[in-house]
Design a protein around this motif. Structure first.
Motif, PDB file in Angstrom:
ATOM      1  N   GLU A   1     -41.230 -26.605 126.310  1.00  0.00           N
ATOM      2  CA  GLU A   1     -42.020 -27.827 126.501  1.00  0.00           C
ATOM      3  C   GLU A   1     -41.565 -28.931 125.560  1.00  0.00           C
TER       4      GLU A   1
ATOM      5  N   THR B   1     -38.154 -30.252 126.594  1.00  0.00           N
ATOM      6  CA  THR B   1     -38.296 -31.026 127.830  1.00  0.00           C
ATOM      7  C   THR B   1     -38.787 -32.439 127.535  1.00  0.00           C
ATOM      8  N   LYS B   2     -39.720 -32.556 126.613  1.00  0.00           N
ATOM      9  CA  LYS B   2     -40.228 -33.879 126.245  1.00  0.00           C
ATOM     10  C   LYS B   2     -39.145 -34.707 125.553  1.00  0.00           C
TER      11      LYS B   2
ATOM     12  N   LYS C   1     -36.003 -34.438 126.175  1.00  0.00           N
ATOM     13  CA  LYS C   1     -35.102 -34.821 127.253  1.00  0.00           C
ATOM     14  C   LYS C   1     -35.620 -36.089 127.942  1.00  0.00           C
ATOM     15  N   GLN C   2     -36.932 -36.179 128.139  1.00  0.00           N
ATOM     16  CA  GLN C   2     -37.536 -37.374 128.729  1.00  0.00           C
ATOM     17  C   GLN C   2     -37.317 -38.594 127.825  1.00  0.00           C
TER      18      GLN C   2
ATOM     19  N   SER D   1     -30.557 -26.678 131.568  1.00  0.00           N
ATOM     20  CA  SER D   1     -32.004 -26.898 131.514  1.00  0.00           C
ATOM     21  C   SER D   1     -32.490 -26.583 130.104  1.00  0.00           C
ATOM     22  N   PRO D   2     -33.614 -27.153 129.679  1.00  0.00           N
ATOM     23  CA  PRO D   2     -34.151 -26.813 128.357  1.00  0.00           C
ATOM     24  C   PRO D   2     -34.341 -25.318 128.169  1.00  0.00           C
ATOM     25  N   LYS D   3     -34.798 -24.627 129.203  1.00  0.00           N
ATOM     26  CA  LYS D   3     -35.003 -23.172 129.100  1.00  0.00           C
ATOM     27  C   LYS D   3     -33.678 -22.453 128.902  1.00  0.00           C
TER      28      LYS D   3
END
Length: 428
Positions: A233, A236-237, A239-240, A409-411
């Motif tokens: 999470e 991902t933030k 990355k935004q 991907s972040p994961k």
């Protein structure tokens, strides 16, 4: 360790230490019993401190020898470069000093090799004298015990540019205090500035994952866990933010110095720092200085990050009572306070941060930051796992970069970083 302009950053290395390594006291004559007479010749090693603090340490040693006339302390100061390698060589060669200046990551392999004295057994009576978070700073997952006296601490606030906040339509007197507020404000600032002003200049590090509340490692100390859903999470933030230019485009290769320059020139709205930075702002960026805001580190846990230095006692020393007594003497409340008034660090001893020096402002910028940092240190923790080496940090940074660039991907990126870190852990 050298006291940097922003914080006390740990130098990490994977040290492979033979369990049979002998201490400087002469092989297997060591004992963990610290209750005997304080006597004998001991060696004390610091980390690049002689150049600036020669008088302080010479006076400190003289005071100890006056208190314990049957002792003699030989002070050794090693340069910053290659310090970890020097410790590794000394440990392997049986020449490790009796008392050694270490960071948590440096004490970990020594503890696992049986070369660091367990203070929970040998010096438990002193534990209550130190801040709980500081005492815990030199504990090693997968082992029981504490392997160094906590010495000096450091932390720092977040600086922010009030003029940039106001220009973006944000309240300059209400900086973000939560991660949700930080991400929202960063996206708004990027939009209002047309991508010209980023809020942050650094990619997330292991400390950021810790502050976000991500579990970093299992309790056994056998595997890393920062690829859990909360870690994904956070990345991902970021990355935004990166896509919106709310994270500086050069963050992938940024250093503390380059990020500081971005903040200085108004290209970045927020940056971590210390009291020493305010003088730089005043001299080199008076416009920024007039608009500087100071706020706490962003954290989801209620605990800010601390950097901690320690003094380890060689478990193979021939003079355990003297080595323990000296390490405690250097790190006791009185001597830490004297040291803290000579340089921008903080004592690790309980109650010391309640001293007026750390609680009362006098109108100066340095005091503003010192008081704020001291308050946050009372329940601060060292988020960097003591087993997280420099190689592991590099692996994490590389995978984070791939996630931000959209290559993974972040994961997937965090899974790869954990796999790499676990492999390095098994090799150590």
């Amino acid at each position: 360790m050298p006291i940097s302009r922003r914080a006390l950053t740990a130098v990490a290395v994977a040290l492979v230490l033979p369990l049979s390594a002998c201490g400087s006291g002469g092989g297997d004559g060591g004992t963990s019993d610290a209750s005997g007479k304080v006597e004998g010749d001991i060696t004390f090693q610091t980390w690049n401190l002689r150049a600036n603090f020669k008088d302080y340490f010479e006076d400190l040693i003289a005071a100890f020898e006056e208190k314990y006339p049957d002792t003699h302390v030989t002070w050794i100061d090693q340069p910053a470069e290659g310090y970890a390698d020097k410790i590794s060589a000394d440990a392997g060669g049986g020449t490790l000093p009796d008392v050694v200046n270490v960071s948590p990551d440096l004490v970990a392999p020594l503890a696992r090799a049986g070369l660091a004295l367990d203070l929970d057994k040998a010096a438990a009576r002193y534990r209550k004298e130190y801040l709980p978070g500081a005492w815990a700073g030199h504990q090693v997952p997968g082992t029981t015990g504490t392997y160094a006296f906590p010495w000096y601490l450091n932390t720092g606030p977040l600086f922010y540019n009030k003029a940039l906040f106001e220009k973006a339509g944000l309240d300059p007197e209400k900086p973000p205090r939560t991660y949700d507020e930080l991400f929202a404000d960063a996206l708004e600032m990027a939009e209002k500035s047309g991508g010209e002003v980023a809020t942050l200049a650094n990619v997330p590090t292991i400390e950021d994952f810790g502050r976000y509340g991500v579990p970093l490692m299992n309790e056994q100390g056998t595997a890393f866990t920062f690829n859990d859903p909360k870690g994904v999470e956070l990345l991902t933030k970021y990355k935004q933010l990166y896509d919106a230019k709310a994270l500086d485009p050069q963050a992938l290769t940024a250093t503390g110095e380059s990020a500081g320059k971005k903040f200085l020139t108004g290209a970045v709205a927020m940056n971590p720092g210390s009291a020493l930075d305010l003088g730089n702002f005043k001299k080199n960026a008076p416009g920024l200085y007039r608009n500087i805001g100071i706020t706490d580190q962003i954290t989801s846990t209620g605990h800010v990050n601390m950097y901690v230095m320690g003094l380890m006692v060689n478990s193979r020393t021939r003079h355990t009572p003297a080595a323990v007594a000296f390490a405690h003497f250097v790190t006791d409340a009185r001597n830490q306070m004297v040291f803290a008034k000579r340089v921008a660090i903080f004592p690790s001893t309980a109650g010391s941060l309640d001293d007026p020096y750390f609680t009362k402002e006098d109108g100066t910028d340095e005091t503003r930051v010192r008081v704020a940092a001291a308050k946050s240190l009372k329940n601060a923790v060292n988020y960097t796992p003591v087993l997280f080496s420099e190689q592991m940090k590099t692996a994490l940074r590389n995978e984070v970069a791939k996630a931000l660039q959209g290559k993974k991907s972040p994961k997937e990126a965090l899974d790869n970083a954990v796999t790499a870190a676990d492999r390095l852990l098994r090799q150590s």
